[in-house]
Design a protein around this motif. Structure first.
Motif, PDB file in Angstrom:
ATOM      1  N   MET A  59       0.292  -1.518  -0.072  1.00  0.00           N
ATOM      2  CA  MET A  59      -0.101   0.135  -0.109  1.00  0.00           C
ATOM      3  C   MET A  59       1.032   1.621   0.139  1.00  0.00           C
ATOM      4  O   MET A  59       0.154   1.881  -0.802  1.00  0.00           O
ATOM      5  N   GLN A  60       2.595   1.133  -0.008  1.00  0.00           N
ATOM      6  CA  GLN A  60       3.135   2.058   0.381  1.00  0.00           C
ATOM      7  C   GLN A  60       4.177   2.187  -0.659  1.00  0.00           C
ATOM      8  O   GLN A  60       3.931   0.711  -0.925  1.00  0.00           O
ATOM      9  N   HIS A  61       5.199   2.921  -0.633  1.00  0.00           N
ATOM     10  CA  HIS A  61       6.175   3.045  -1.598  1.00  0.00           C
ATOM     11  C   HIS A  61       6.571   1.720  -1.191  1.00  0.00           C
ATOM     12  O   HIS A  61       6.998   1.612  -0.028  1.00  0.00           O
ATOM     13  N   MET A  62       7.053   1.216  -1.659  1.00  0.00           N
ATOM     14  CA  MET A  62       7.817  -0.168  -0.672  1.00  0.00           C
ATOM     15  C   MET A  62       9.372  -0.629  -1.694  1.00  0.00           C
ATOM     16  O   MET A  62       9.385  -0.628  -2.696  1.00  0.00           O
ATOM     17  N   LYS A  63      10.546  -0.587  -1.296  1.00  0.00           N
ATOM     18  CA  LYS A  63      12.360  -1.485  -1.549  1.00  0.00           C
ATOM     19  C   LYS A  63      13.033  -1.706  -0.614  1.00  0.00           C
ATOM     20  O   LYS A  63      13.282  -1.513   0.608  1.00  0.00           O
ATOM     21  N   LEU A  64      11.892  -3.573  -1.269  1.00  0.00           N
ATOM     22  CA  LEU A  64      12.435  -4.785  -0.486  1.00  0.00           C
ATOM     23  C   LEU A  64      13.281  -5.045  -1.007  1.00  0.00           C
ATOM     24  O   LEU A  64      13.558  -5.576  -2.826  1.00  0.00           O
ATOM     25  N   SER A  65      14.226  -6.360  -0.452  1.00  0.00           N
ATOM     26  CA  SER A  65      14.653  -7.544  -1.440  1.00  0.00           C
ATOM     27  C   SER A  65      14.729  -8.549  -0.157  1.00  0.00           C
ATOM     28  O   SER A  65      14.275  -8.656   0.708  1.00  0.00           O
ATOM     29  N   TYR A  66      15.049 -10.110  -0.893  1.00  0.00           N
ATOM     30  CA  TYR A  66      14.620 -10.697  -0.350  1.00  0.00           C
ATOM     31  C   TYR A  66      15.418 -12.184  -0.976  1.00  0.00           C
ATOM     32  O   TYR A  66      15.655 -12.135  -2.175  1.00  0.00           O
ATOM     33  N   SER A  67      16.380 -12.627  -0.589  1.00  0.00           N
ATOM     34  CA  SER A  67      16.994 -13.915  -0.523  1.00  0.00           C
ATOM     35  C   SER A  67      16.897 -15.245  -0.563  1.00  0.00           C
ATOM     36  O   SER A  67      16.576 -15.923   0.986  1.00  0.00           O
ATOM     37  N   ASP A  68      16.858 -16.067  -1.372  1.00  0.00           N
ATOM     38  CA  ASP A  68      16.646 -17.565  -0.738  1.00  0.00           C
ATOM     39  C   ASP A  68      17.869 -18.319  -0.787  1.00  0.00           C
ATOM     40  O   ASP A  68      18.418 -19.542  -0.738  1.00  0.00           O
ATOM     41  N   GLY A  69      19.048 -17.688  -1.133  1.00  0.00           N
ATOM     42  CA  GLY A  69      20.544 -18.455  -0.594  1.00  0.00           C
ATOM     43  C   GLY A  69      21.028 -18.474  -2.473  1.00  0.00           C
ATOM     44  O   GLY A  69      21.906 -18.725  -2.589  1.00  0.00           O
ATOM     45  N   GLU A  70      20.505 -19.024  -3.009  1.00  0.00           N
ATOM     46  CA  GLU A  70      20.329 -18.944  -4.415  1.00  0.00           C
ATOM     47  C   GLU A  70      20.064 -17.979  -5.511  1.00  0.00           C
ATOM     48  O   GLU A  70      20.801 -17.776  -6.243  1.00  0.00           O
ATOM     49  N   TYR A  71      19.178 -17.017  -4.811  1.00  0.00           N
ATOM     50  CA  TYR A  71      18.714 -15.998  -6.066  1.00  0.00           C
ATOM     51  C   TYR A  71      18.435 -14.872  -5.048  1.00  0.00           C
ATOM     52  O   TYR A  71      18.420 -14.799  -3.901  1.00  0.00           O
ATOM     53  N   LEU A  72      18.699 -13.657  -5.418  1.00  0.00           N
ATOM     54  CA  LEU A  72      18.146 -12.012  -4.550  1.00  0.00           C
ATOM     55  C   LEU A  72      17.401 -11.914  -5.577  1.00  0.00           C
ATOM     56  O   LEU A  72      17.624 -11.436  -7.051  1.00  0.00           O
ATOM     57  N   TYR A  73      16.225 -11.511  -4.904  1.00  0.00           N
ATOM     58  CA  TYR A  73      15.051 -10.830  -5.730  1.00  0.00           C
ATOM     59  C   TYR A  73      15.079  -9.193  -5.079  1.00  0.00           C
ATOM     60  O   TYR A  73      14.868  -9.506  -3.988  1.00  0.00           O
ATOM     61  N   VAL A  74      15.182  -8.457  -5.535  1.00  0.00           N
ATOM     62  CA  VAL A  74      14.319  -6.870  -5.620  1.00  0.00           C
ATOM     63  C   VAL A  74      13.160  -6.257  -5.973  1.00  0.00           C
ATOM     64  O   VAL A  74      12.888  -6.697  -6.961  1.00  0.00           O
ATOM     65  N   ILE A  75      12.436  -6.334  -4.985  1.00  0.00           N
ATOM     66  CA  ILE A  75      11.642  -5.372  -5.131  1.00  0.00           C
ATOM     67  C   ILE A  75      10.958  -3.994  -5.605  1.00  0.00           C
ATOM     68  O   ILE A  75      11.909  -3.391  -4.118  1.00  0.00           O
ATOM     69  N   VAL A  76      10.778  -3.064  -5.844  1.00  0.00           N
ATOM     70  CA  VAL A  76      10.006  -1.813  -6.239  1.00  0.00           C
ATOM     71  C   VAL A  76       8.855  -1.852  -6.522  1.00  0.00           C
ATOM     72  O   VAL A  76       7.732  -2.167  -7.460  1.00  0.00           O
ATOM     73  N   GLY A  77       7.903  -1.294  -5.571  1.00  0.00           N
ATOM     74  CA  GLY A  77       6.449  -1.094  -5.680  1.00  0.00           C
ATOM     75  C   GLY A  77       6.294   0.583  -5.440  1.00  0.00           C
ATOM     76  O   GLY A  77       6.631   1.148  -4.281  1.00  0.00           O
ATOM     77  N   TYR A  78       5.558   0.670  -6.220  1.00  0.00           N
ATOM     78  CA  TYR A  78       4.888   2.835  -5.905  1.00  0.00           C
ATOM     79  C   TYR A  78       3.601   3.050  -5.193  1.00  0.00           C
ATOM     80  O   TYR A  78       2.887   3.849  -5.597  1.00  0.00           O
ATOM     81  N   GLY A  79       3.239   1.866  -4.742  1.00  0.00           N
ATOM     82  CA  GLY A  79       2.050   2.209  -3.723  1.00  0.00           C
ATOM     83  C   GLY A  79       0.383   2.280  -4.309  1.00  0.00           C
ATOM     84  O   GLY A  79       1.288   2.096  -5.608  1.00  0.00           O
ATOM     85  N   GLU A  80      -0.229   3.200  -3.300  1.00  0.00           N
ATOM     86  CA  GLU A  80      -1.572   3.174  -4.132  1.00  0.00           C
ATOM     87  C   GLU A  80      -1.884   3.978  -5.000  1.00  0.00           C
ATOM     88  O   GLU A  80      -1.616   4.659  -4.712  1.00  0.00           O
ATOM     89  N   GLN A  81      -2.099   3.409  -6.352  1.00  0.00           N
ATOM     90  CA  GLN A  81      -3.024   4.161  -7.670  1.00  0.00           C
ATOM     91  C   GLN A  81      -3.802   3.859  -7.304  1.00  0.00           C
ATOM     92  O   GLN A  81      -5.108   2.495  -7.644  1.00  0.00           O
ATOM     93  N   LYS A  82      -4.889   4.981  -8.441  1.00  0.00           N
ATOM     94  CA  LYS A  82      -6.669   5.477  -8.330  1.00  0.00           C
ATOM     95  C   LYS A  82      -6.589   4.657  -9.767  1.00  0.00           C
ATOM     96  O   LYS A  82      -8.086   4.436  -9.129  1.00  0.00           O
ATOM     97  N   SER A  83      -6.288   3.867 -10.079  1.00  0.00           N
ATOM     98  CA  SER A  83      -6.763   3.284 -11.398  1.00  0.00           C
ATOM     99  C   SER A  83      -5.478   2.070 -11.662  1.00  0.00           C
ATOM    100  O   SER A  83      -4.626   1.296 -11.192  1.00  0.00           O
ATOM    101  N   GLY A  84      -5.624   0.929 -12.666  1.00  0.00           N
ATOM    102  CA  GLY A  84      -4.976  -0.080 -13.846  1.00  0.00           C
ATOM    103  C   GLY A  84      -4.301   0.990 -14.960  1.00  0.00           C
ATOM    104  O   GLY A  84      -4.011   2.079 -14.978  1.00  0.00           O
ATOM    105  N   GLY A  85      -3.771  -0.214 -15.257  1.00  0.00           N
ATOM    106  CA  GLY A  85      -2.862   0.867 -16.160  1.00  0.00           C
ATOM    107  C   GLY A  85      -1.420   0.685 -16.282  1.00  0.00           C
ATOM    108  O   GLY A  85      -1.088   1.305 -16.494  1.00  0.00           O
ATOM    109  N   PHE A  86      -0.982   1.188 -14.968  1.00  0.00           N
ATOM    110  CA  PHE A  86      -0.036   1.012 -14.452  1.00  0.00           C
ATOM    111  C   PHE A  86       1.574  -0.114 -14.947  1.00  0.00           C
ATOM    112  O   PHE A  86       0.891  -1.505 -14.634  1.00  0.00           O
ATOM    113  N   SER A  87       2.987   0.357 -15.787  1.00  0.00           N
ATOM    114  CA  SER A  87       3.938  -0.681 -16.020  1.00  0.00           C
ATOM    115  C   SER A  87       5.491   0.245 -14.900  1.00  0.00           C
ATOM    116  O   SER A  87       5.174   1.061 -14.529  1.00  0.00           O
ATOM    117  N   ILE A  88       6.142  -0.570 -14.775  1.00  0.00           N
ATOM    118  CA  ILE A  88       7.328  -0.141 -13.991  1.00  0.00           C
ATOM    119  C   ILE A  88       8.259  -0.453 -15.322  1.00  0.00           C
ATOM    120  O   ILE A  88       8.461  -1.632 -15.198  1.00  0.00           O
TER     121      ILE A  88
END
Length: 138
Positions: A59-88
């Motif tokens: 629901m908020q802007h987010m900057k996260l990372s997660y690792s399972d030991g083999e791969y690194l996942y980097v996450i960027v989110g832009y929080g709540e938007q009023k409609s669909g149709g967005f891409s990053i």
């Protein structure tokens, strides 16, 4: 005793030196070593623990990372938007001596696009080889 011109000149020199010391120059540690290869991971392919982390923070802007030991996942989110149709868009994703850098842009729908009129929470999850370095979000 120093005359006034010498005192003013010395003070001016100190001010200039302090200003220059505050300027950032690119060091070898900041220089890009290489662009990193990555895959955008759809929700169905995300690890369960990562899905939970995203759901808690989407629901908020987010900057996260997660690792399972083999791969690194980097996450960027832009929080709540009023409609669909967005891409990053991932503009940059690269490694330096000390860190991994990522730069993204939220792209909105075109005026001519038909989009859902509901709240959405656009985010991107990218997966790369595991690298034990901090991530700098630009």
């Amino acid at each position: 005793m120093l005359n006034m011109k010498k005192v003013v000149a010395m003070l001016l020199l100190v001010v200039v030196m302090m200003a220059l010391a505050g300027c950032k120059t690119e060091t070898a540690k900041d220089k890009k070593i290489k662009d990193l290869e990555f895959t955008v991971v759809e929700e169905v392919d995300q690890p369960e623990q990562l899905k939970k982390m995203i759901d808690e923070k989407k629901m908020q802007h987010m900057k996260l990372s997660y690792s399972d030991g083999e791969y690194l996942y980097v996450i960027v989110g832009y929080g709540e938007q009023k409609s669909g149709g967005f891409s990053i868009q991932v503009n940059k994703f690269y490694e330096t001596e000390n860190a991994i850098y990522i730069d993204t842009t939220l792209l909105g729908p075109n005026a001519s696009d038909t989009v859902t009129q509901a709240l959405t929470y656009p985010y991107v999850v990218i997966k790369t080889e595991y690298i034990d370095k901090p991530i700098v979000y630009q």
